[in-house]
Design a protein around this motif. Structure first.
Motif, PDB file in Angstrom:
ATOM      1  N   ASP A 260     -11.965  -3.505  60.618  1.00  0.00           N
ATOM      2  CA  ASP A 260     -11.927  -2.905  61.875  1.00  0.00           C
ATOM      3  C   ASP A 260     -10.647  -2.328  62.507  1.00  0.00           C
ATOM      4  O   ASP A 260      -9.685  -2.884  62.240  1.00  0.00           O
ATOM      5  CB  ASP A 260     -12.341  -4.027  63.094  1.00  0.00           C
ATOM      6  CG  ASP A 260     -13.282  -3.150  64.232  1.00  0.00           C
ATOM      7  OD1 ASP A 260     -13.035  -1.859  64.266  1.00  0.00           O
ATOM      8  OD2 ASP A 260     -13.884  -3.936  64.917  1.00  0.00           O
ATOM      9  N   SER A 261     -10.626  -1.112  62.662  1.00  0.00           N
ATOM     10  CA  SER A 261      -9.278  -0.463  62.834  1.00  0.00           C
ATOM     11  C   SER A 261      -8.167  -1.029  63.937  1.00  0.00           C
ATOM     12  O   SER A 261      -6.983  -1.340  63.697  1.00  0.00           O
ATOM     13  CB  SER A 261      -9.394   0.985  63.164  1.00  0.00           C
ATOM     14  OG  SER A 261     -10.002   1.124  64.496  1.00  0.00           O
ATOM     15  N   GLU A 262      -8.838  -1.544  64.883  1.00  0.00           N
ATOM     16  CA  GLU A 262      -7.944  -2.207  65.824  1.00  0.00           C
ATOM     17  C   GLU A 262      -7.171  -3.534  65.435  1.00  0.00           C
ATOM     18  O   GLU A 262      -6.013  -4.025  65.582  1.00  0.00           O
ATOM     19  CB  GLU A 262      -8.730  -2.500  67.141  1.00  0.00           C
ATOM     20  CG  GLU A 262      -9.176  -1.355  67.752  1.00  0.00           C
ATOM     21  CD  GLU A 262     -10.300  -0.629  67.136  1.00  0.00           C
ATOM     22  OE1 GLU A 262     -11.001  -1.185  66.233  1.00  0.00           O
ATOM     23  OE2 GLU A 262     -10.830   0.331  67.794  1.00  0.00           O
TER      24      GLU A 262
ATOM     25  N   LYS B  38     -19.070  -6.874  62.777  1.00  0.00           N
ATOM     26  CA  LYS B  38     -18.654  -7.587  63.974  1.00  0.00           C
ATOM     27  C   LYS B  38     -19.497  -8.771  64.208  1.00  0.00           C
ATOM     28  O   LYS B  38     -18.885  -9.972  64.560  1.00  0.00           O
ATOM     29  CB  LYS B  38     -18.701  -6.625  65.360  1.00  0.00           C
ATOM     30  CG  LYS B  38     -17.423  -5.665  65.080  1.00  0.00           C
ATOM     31  CD  LYS B  38     -17.711  -4.762  66.412  1.00  0.00           C
ATOM     32  CE  LYS B  38     -16.470  -3.973  66.721  1.00  0.00           C
ATOM     33  NZ  LYS B  38     -16.416  -2.763  65.773  1.00  0.00           N
TER      34      LYS B  38
ATOM     35  N   GLU C  92     -14.840  -6.313  70.072  1.00  0.00           N
ATOM     36  CA  GLU C  92     -13.629  -6.384  69.539  1.00  0.00           C
ATOM     37  C   GLU C  92     -12.507  -7.172  70.058  1.00  0.00           C
ATOM     38  O   GLU C  92     -11.961  -7.975  69.332  1.00  0.00           O
ATOM     39  CB  GLU C  92     -13.055  -4.920  69.519  1.00  0.00           C
ATOM     40  CG  GLU C  92     -13.820  -4.053  68.507  1.00  0.00           C
ATOM     41  CD  GLU C  92     -13.163  -2.635  68.424  1.00  0.00           C
ATOM     42  OE1 GLU C  92     -12.345  -2.486  69.170  1.00  0.00           O
ATOM     43  OE2 GLU C  92     -13.664  -1.723  67.408  1.00  0.00           O
TER      44      GLU C  92
ATOM     45  N   ASN D  31     -18.555  -2.108  72.628  1.00  0.00           N
ATOM     46  CA  ASN D  31     -17.696  -2.170  71.386  1.00  0.00           C
ATOM     47  C   ASN D  31     -16.304  -2.916  71.729  1.00  0.00           C
ATOM     48  O   ASN D  31     -15.840  -3.911  70.783  1.00  0.00           O
ATOM     49  CB  ASN D  31     -17.565  -0.938  70.615  1.00  0.00           C
ATOM     50  CG  ASN D  31     -16.915  -1.122  69.392  1.00  0.00           C
ATOM     51  OD1 ASN D  31     -17.415  -1.808  68.419  1.00  0.00           O
ATOM     52  ND2 ASN D  31     -16.097  -0.174  68.803  1.00  0.00           N
ATOM     53  N   LYS D  32     -15.820  -2.366  72.742  1.00  0.00           N
ATOM     54  CA  LYS D  32     -14.213  -3.037  72.845  1.00  0.00           C
ATOM     55  C   LYS D  32     -14.588  -4.585  73.320  1.00  0.00           C
ATOM     56  O   LYS D  32     -13.504  -5.394  73.096  1.00  0.00           O
ATOM     57  CB  LYS D  32     -13.548  -2.045  73.928  1.00  0.00           C
ATOM     58  CG  LYS D  32     -13.211  -0.933  73.772  1.00  0.00           C
ATOM     59  CD  LYS D  32     -12.099  -0.863  72.331  1.00  0.00           C
ATOM     60  CE  LYS D  32     -12.799   0.178  71.277  1.00  0.00           C
ATOM     61  NZ  LYS D  32     -11.832   0.144  70.278  1.00  0.00           N
TER      62      LYS D  32
HETATM   63 MG    MG Z   1     -13.072  -0.697  66.063  1.00  0.00          MG
END
Ligand code: MG
Length: 375
Positions: free
Chosen positions: A138-140, A105, A209, A205-206
């Protein structure tokens, strides 16, 4: 067909090991040409034994990683390092014509426009899309990328990022603020490194993201929304202007996003178990609570402020999480430290060069190391 040459930077971490696992399932498709890890260890040695022709590097600095990414002529460089050590390698690899699959990130949040400009130029030069050059792991973001395939970005109304809610989803504000590492490290659905697990506990984290999505997909921060979704089945959703919403679902297993990034535009078969919706029965969604999770509010504010604020945020967070894990302060001090760092450094303009990015990072990290708050 020639195999796809992969350089793996950050080979012994959680993403690095899962990347190696995906590659090992497709020996005819991928060739591991370089592997680097910060501390070496058994995992690194096992990879050296499995891929004796790969160039191995242990404990390299940013310049060493950059040299490795250039000298081994990879088609794809996987950035699974922590901090900013992989930033010069990312820029150099994009300039040299490699695609970069990115699980880090800091590189996107702190690297900001410096990295995005290089990625856009690389996309233009090669006649490919930005996301084909700079592939999110990153999964999102992988979910959003998958939903956006074949779509016009101009028709996007809102990008939705989901969050499991972490170990304190149901906790009170006081319980969250007083939490210690052993409680914060207990993540309910994902198995990840310590830094990202703590960032999930604070929901910082969000926020990171959301900034990452803002950069990668070129949409405003006000077009990015977060949804608490404890089952971690739906990873991201794209709402279009016609009112239609597409979502991507999958098991909470990073090998899914990794294989999508490495195999793109192909979908590789993996051993990742598919989701069983009937077994889940129901899925839950709710808005995030910014009062109980003030770190998320700080991070979203930093994203909206732009300039040096995102870089200051992520630099301060790296140190804040380390200090929390060392027992310097409880979880509730992290958002305070972040807010102080963002207020102090965020008013500066965006870094214009790689050295500006690194200098800001160092300066904020030093501030965060010395920071003394009241809690
Ligand atoms: Mg993530």
């Amino acid at each position: 067909m020639a195999r796809i040459r992969v350089a793996l930077l950050g080979a012994s971490g959680s993403i690095g090991r899962q990347t190696a696992d995906v590659i090992s399932q497709w020996p005819d498709h991928f060739e591991l040409v370089a592997l680097a890890s910060g501390r070496g260890g058994e995992g690194h040695q096992a990879l050296v034994s499995a891929y004796p022709t790969a160039t191995s590097l242990i404990g390299g600095n940013a310049e060493d990683l950059k040299k490795l990414a250039l000298d081994t002529s990879p088609n794809i460089v996987v950035i699974a390092t922590t901090g900013l050590v992989g930033l010069p390698a990312t820029v150099a690899a994009l300039e040299a014509g490699s695609a970069v699959a990115i699980a880090n990130k800091e590189t996107i949040v702190a690297g900001g426009e410096v990295v995005m400009q290089v990625a856009r130029a690389a996309a233009q030069r090669t006649g490919s899309t930005l996301l084909e050059r700079l592939r999110p792991i990153d999964s999102e973001h992988s979910a959003l990328w998958q939903c956006l395939e074949g779509e016009s970005f101009k028709r996007v109304r809102t990008l939705w990022i989901t969050a499991s809610g972490g170990p304190f989803r149901e906790a009170t504000a006081a319980e969250i603020a007083d939490a210690r590492p052993e409680q914060a490290l207990r993540h309910p659905t994902w198995s990840m490194g310590a830094k990202i697990t703590i960032d999930s506990a604070t929901l910082v984290n969000k926020g990171l993201e959301a900034i990452e999505a803002h950069r990668l997909f070129g949409v405003g921060m006000d077009q990015i929304q977060i949804l608490i979704h404890p089952q971690s089945v739906v990873h991201g959703l794209v709402e279009f202007q016609d009112g239609s919403t597409k979502s991507q679902m999958g098991s909470p297993d990073m090998r899914g996003p990794i294989s999508f990034a490495l195999g793109y535009p192909e979908r590789m078969a993996t051993s990742t178990p598919p989701i069983d919706l009937a077994a889940h029965g129901s899925l839950h969604f709710s808005p995030p609570d910014l009062t109980r999770f003030p770190g998320l509010a700080v991070a979203l504010d930093a994203g909206r402020a732009g300039g040096a604020a995102p870089g200051a945020l992520i630099a301060a967070d790296g140190v804040a999480v380390d200090r929390f894990l060392e027992g310097d302060f409880p979880l509730g001090a992290i958002p305070q430290l972040l807010r102080d760092a963002v207020e102090r450094y965020g008013v500066r303009p965006s870094p214009k060069s790689l050295s500006d990015v690194l200098a800001l990072h160092e300066e904020v990290a030093a501030f965060a190391t010395e920071w003394r708050g009241v809690w």
